[in-house]
Design a protein around this motif. Sequence first.
Motif, short mmCIF file in Angstrom:
data_model
loop_
_atom_site.label_atom_id
_atom_site.label_comp_id
_atom_site.label_asym_id
_atom_site.label_seq_id
_atom_site.Cartn_x
_atom_site.Cartn_y
_atom_site.Cartn_z
N GLY A 139 0.83 -1.20 0.00
CA GLY A 139 0.00 0.00 0.00
C GLY A 139 0.86 1.25 0.00
O GLY A 139 1.98 1.25 -0.50
N PRO A 165 -11.13 4.70 2.66
CA PRO A 165 -10.63 4.06 1.45
C PRO A 165 -10.75 5.01 0.26
O PRO A 165 -11.48 6.02 0.33
N TYR A 177 -7.05 -4.41 4.00
CA TYR A 177 -7.22 -2.98 3.71
C TYR A 177 -7.44 -2.27 5.04
O TYR A 177 -8.59 -2.04 5.44
#
Length: 205
Positions: free
Chosen positions: A60, A131, A122
Motif C-alpha cells: 500500500g 478508502p 485494507y
Amino acid sequence: MIELDKAGGVWTATLNRPEKANALTEAMLTRLAEIAEQAGQPGGARVLILTGAGKVFSAGADLDAMGEGLATSPVWERLSSAIAALPGLSIAALNGTVAGGAIGMALACDLRVAATGAEVFYPVMKRGFLPQPSDPARLSALIGPARAKLILLAGQRINTETALAWGLYDRIAEPGALMDAAHELAEPVLAATFEHAAAIKRLIP
C-alpha cells in the motif's frame, strides 16, 4: 521503481521496490497512471498486466508519504480510473499480498490472478483513513456488501483460497507460474482484433 515492458501488444508494468514491499510513493502512482493512460490511447496496449517484484505485490502507501498527504491524494483515483477505462484487457498478476490503497488498482483491473499465499487486507479502520472513493463500490460489486464490510470495517485479512472462493481473485497459480497464467488469459484477446475484444468488453457492465 516502475518498470514497463512492451511485447506483442502486452504491456507489463512491474512495481519494483521489493526492499520496501513495493510500498507506493506519489511518483510511483503517477508513473503507473501515466502508463495506464498511455495504454488506453490508439495504438496502446491490447493487454495491460500489473505485477510486482519480490514476494509482496504491494504493502500500500509508503508510510512516510502518508504523513505527507499521500493517503488523500487524487493520484489514487487517477490511476484506478485510467485502468478501468482501458478498452483492452487489464490483469492484476498479484505475486504476493496486496494491501491498503494498492487494492484499488487490482480492483480496477478486469481480472485478478494471484500467487498462492497472496493475502488481501485494507486497514483503513486501523489507520484512520477513508478508502479511496471508488474502491468500496468495486469491492462490493465483486464480493458483496457484507464481505466488503468484513474487509473495510472489520479489518479482516483474507487468505488466497477465501479470496478465490469469494470472487475477489479469478485464478490462483504457483508463484513461478503466475505470469504464464496471466498470459494464458490474455491469449484469446491477442488472437482477436482489438475492435472485437473492445466491443465485447463494452457490453459487460
